[in-house]
Write a protein that holds these residues in place. Structure first.
Motif, PDB file in Angstrom:
ATOM      1  N   LEU A  27       0.116  -1.067  96.476  1.00  0.00           N
ATOM      2  CA  LEU A  27       0.537  -0.035  95.522  1.00  0.00           C
ATOM      3  C   LEU A  27       1.940  -0.276  94.989  1.00  0.00           C
ATOM      4  O   LEU A  27       2.241   0.080  93.847  1.00  0.00           O
ATOM      5  CB  LEU A  27       0.417   1.350  96.157  1.00  0.00           C
ATOM      6  CG  LEU A  27      -1.011   1.786  96.499  1.00  0.00           C
ATOM      7  CD1 LEU A  27      -1.007   3.133  97.208  1.00  0.00           C
ATOM      8  CD2 LEU A  27      -1.892   1.833  95.265  1.00  0.00           C
ATOM      9  N   LEU A  30       1.500  -2.580  92.057  1.00  0.00           N
ATOM     10  CA  LEU A  30       0.946  -1.844  90.923  1.00  0.00           C
ATOM     11  C   LEU A  30       2.002  -0.937  90.293  1.00  0.00           C
ATOM     12  O   LEU A  30       2.103  -0.847  89.062  1.00  0.00           O
ATOM     13  CB  LEU A  30      -0.276  -1.025  91.360  1.00  0.00           C
ATOM     14  CG  LEU A  30      -1.006  -0.257  90.273  1.00  0.00           C
ATOM     15  CD1 LEU A  30      -1.485  -1.178  89.158  1.00  0.00           C
ATOM     16  CD2 LEU A  30      -2.170   0.515  90.877  1.00  0.00           C
ATOM     17  N   ARG A  31       2.807  -0.294  91.112  1.00  0.00           N
ATOM     18  CA  ARG A  31       3.845   0.617  90.598  1.00  0.00           C
ATOM     19  C   ARG A  31       4.871  -0.109  89.739  1.00  0.00           C
ATOM     20  O   ARG A  31       5.417   0.459  88.799  1.00  0.00           O
ATOM     21  CB  ARG A  31       4.535   1.334  91.750  1.00  0.00           C
ATOM     22  CG  ARG A  31       3.681   2.430  92.307  1.00  0.00           C
ATOM     23  CD  ARG A  31       4.374   3.235  93.401  1.00  0.00           C
ATOM     24  NE  ARG A  31       3.370   4.107  93.986  1.00  0.00           N
ATOM     25  CZ  ARG A  31       2.989   4.073  95.244  1.00  0.00           C
ATOM     26  NH1 ARG A  31       3.557   3.238  96.099  1.00  0.00           N
ATOM     27  NH2 ARG A  31       2.056   4.881  95.685  1.00  0.00           N
ATOM     28  N   TYR A  33       4.240  -2.421  87.653  1.00  0.00           N
ATOM     29  CA  TYR A  33       3.655  -2.599  86.331  1.00  0.00           C
ATOM     30  C   TYR A  33       3.415  -1.286  85.603  1.00  0.00           C
ATOM     31  O   TYR A  33       3.297  -1.271  84.375  1.00  0.00           O
ATOM     32  CB  TYR A  33       2.346  -3.389  86.427  1.00  0.00           C
ATOM     33  CG  TYR A  33       2.616  -4.829  86.771  1.00  0.00           C
ATOM     34  CD1 TYR A  33       3.018  -5.727  85.793  1.00  0.00           C
ATOM     35  CD2 TYR A  33       2.518  -5.275  88.071  1.00  0.00           C
ATOM     36  CE1 TYR A  33       3.305  -7.036  86.103  1.00  0.00           C
ATOM     37  CE2 TYR A  33       2.806  -6.586  88.393  1.00  0.00           C
ATOM     38  CZ  TYR A  33       3.193  -7.466  87.408  1.00  0.00           C
ATOM     39  OH  TYR A  33       3.488  -8.766  87.722  1.00  0.00           O
ATOM     40  N   THR A  34       3.332  -0.190  86.344  1.00  0.00           N
ATOM     41  CA  THR A  34       3.117   1.109  85.712  1.00  0.00           C
ATOM     42  C   THR A  34       4.420   1.909  85.640  1.00  0.00           C
ATOM     43  O   THR A  34       4.399   3.067  85.246  1.00  0.00           O
ATOM     44  CB  THR A  34       2.060   1.920  86.486  1.00  0.00           C
ATOM     45  OG1 THR A  34       2.504   2.105  87.834  1.00  0.00           O
ATOM     46  CG2 THR A  34       0.713   1.207  86.470  1.00  0.00           C
ATOM     47  N   ASP A  37       4.595   5.431  87.051  1.00  0.00           N
ATOM     48  CA  ASP A  37       3.813   6.505  86.429  1.00  0.00           C
ATOM     49  C   ASP A  37       2.509   6.661  87.231  1.00  0.00           C
ATOM     50  O   ASP A  37       1.595   5.854  87.103  1.00  0.00           O
ATOM     51  CB  ASP A  37       3.529   6.147  84.976  1.00  0.00           C
ATOM     52  CG  ASP A  37       2.765   7.226  84.223  1.00  0.00           C
ATOM     53  OD1 ASP A  37       1.973   7.960  84.838  1.00  0.00           O
ATOM     54  OD2 ASP A  37       2.966   7.307  82.993  1.00  0.00           O
ATOM     55  N   LYS A  38       2.428   7.698  88.045  1.00  0.00           N
ATOM     56  CA  LYS A  38       1.286   7.905  88.945  1.00  0.00           C
ATOM     57  C   LYS A  38      -0.027   8.048  88.173  1.00  0.00           C
ATOM     58  O   LYS A  38      -1.056   7.508  88.584  1.00  0.00           O
ATOM     59  CB  LYS A  38       1.537   9.136  89.832  1.00  0.00           C
ATOM     60  CG  LYS A  38       0.420   9.477  90.771  1.00  0.00           C
ATOM     61  CD  LYS A  38       0.219   8.423  91.839  1.00  0.00           C
ATOM     62  CE  LYS A  38      -0.803   8.918  92.840  1.00  0.00           C
ATOM     63  NZ  LYS A  38      -1.711   7.888  93.291  1.00  0.00           N
ATOM     64  N   GLU A  41      -0.976   4.624  87.011  1.00  0.00           N
ATOM     65  CA  GLU A  41      -1.392   3.868  88.196  1.00  0.00           C
ATOM     66  C   GLU A  41      -2.832   4.218  88.573  1.00  0.00           C
ATOM     67  O   GLU A  41      -3.662   3.323  88.783  1.00  0.00           O
ATOM     68  CB  GLU A  41      -0.446   4.210  89.351  1.00  0.00           C
ATOM     69  CG  GLU A  41      -0.763   3.568  90.660  1.00  0.00           C
ATOM     70  CD  GLU A  41       0.176   4.061  91.748  1.00  0.00           C
ATOM     71  OE1 GLU A  41      -0.310   4.288  92.876  1.00  0.00           O
ATOM     72  OE2 GLU A  41       1.383   4.223  91.486  1.00  0.00           O
ATOM     73  N   ASP A  42      -3.134   5.507  88.628  1.00  0.00           N
ATOM     74  CA  ASP A  42      -4.488   5.946  88.958  1.00  0.00           C
ATOM     75  C   ASP A  42      -5.499   5.481  87.913  1.00  0.00           C
ATOM     76  O   ASP A  42      -6.609   5.072  88.254  1.00  0.00           O
ATOM     77  CB  ASP A  42      -4.546   7.469  89.079  1.00  0.00           C
ATOM     78  CG  ASP A  42      -3.858   7.981  90.339  1.00  0.00           C
ATOM     79  OD1 ASP A  42      -3.557   7.166  91.238  1.00  0.00           O
ATOM     80  OD2 ASP A  42      -3.631   9.200  90.420  1.00  0.00           O
ATOM     81  N   LEU A  45      -5.964   1.553  88.250  1.00  0.00           N
ATOM     82  CA  LEU A  45      -6.720   1.244  89.462  1.00  0.00           C
ATOM     83  C   LEU A  45      -8.149   1.768  89.358  1.00  0.00           C
ATOM     84  O   LEU A  45      -9.100   1.103  89.778  1.00  0.00           O
ATOM     85  CB  LEU A  45      -6.018   1.819  90.694  1.00  0.00           C
ATOM     86  CG  LEU A  45      -6.447   1.275  92.036  1.00  0.00           C
ATOM     87  CD1 LEU A  45      -6.464  -0.250  92.074  1.00  0.00           C
ATOM     88  CD2 LEU A  45      -5.537   1.809  93.126  1.00  0.00           C
ATOM     89  N   VAL A  82      -3.659  -5.890  89.775  1.00  0.00           N
ATOM     90  CA  VAL A  82      -3.463  -4.583  90.412  1.00  0.00           C
ATOM     91  C   VAL A  82      -2.947  -4.695  91.849  1.00  0.00           C
ATOM     92  O   VAL A  82      -2.664  -3.691  92.473  1.00  0.00           O
ATOM     93  CB  VAL A  82      -4.749  -3.721  90.393  1.00  0.00           C
ATOM     94  CG1 VAL A  82      -5.191  -3.450  88.968  1.00  0.00           C
ATOM     95  CG2 VAL A  82      -5.849  -4.326  91.228  1.00  0.00           C
TER      96      VAL A  82
END
Length: 131
Positions: A27, A30-31, A33-34, A37-38, A41-42, A45, A82
């Motif tokens: 995670l 992934l965070r 790259y996002t 922004d939760k 991210e959701d 994914l 991811v």
């Protein structure tokens, strides 16, 4: 005008690659790259996990070596993006197989990928409930 070289990102697994305590999805990766922004991210994914069964099905139904390698390569790239390092490693191993020569190895690769995909999906749904 100040022009800086583009920053290169290493999409390979981190140094702890292969550790048994590795999470199904990194995670933190992934965070990055996002941008934390939760919701994004959701979404990213979730899209990856929704596409996983289709890509694995493409492996299962691959009629040619080219079809097999394209599906495995696609899975490897999206998994790295991811932070699903385990799936990426399995996809990389699958990409190297020659199914006309090693049909059992290809079946085994699909089984391992399905198990890793299930684990990643479970992890995602559990971590979403905790957030």
């Amino acid at each position: 005008m100040d022009i800086r070289p583009a920053r290169a990102f290493d999409l390979q697994a981190p140094e702890n690659q292969g550790c048994s305590n590795e999470l199904p999805v990194d995670l933190d990766h992934l965070r990055r790259y996002t941008l934390g922004d939760k919701a994004l991210e959701d979404e990213v994914l979730g899209l990856f996990l929704a596409q996983l069964p289709e890509t694995i099905a493409a492996l299962r139904s691959a009629a040619t070596e080219r079809d097999w390698k394209m599906a495995a390569h696609t899975l490897k790239g999206s998994s790295r993006a991811v932070g699903a390092w385990r799936i990426a490693r399995l996809a990389q191993q699958a990409e190297a197989l020659v199914c006309s020569v090693e049909p059992e190895a290809c079946s085994d690769a699909i089984s391992k990928l399905e198990a890793a995909a299930s684990e990643a999906s479970t992890f995602f749904h559990q971590s979403s409930k905790l957030a």
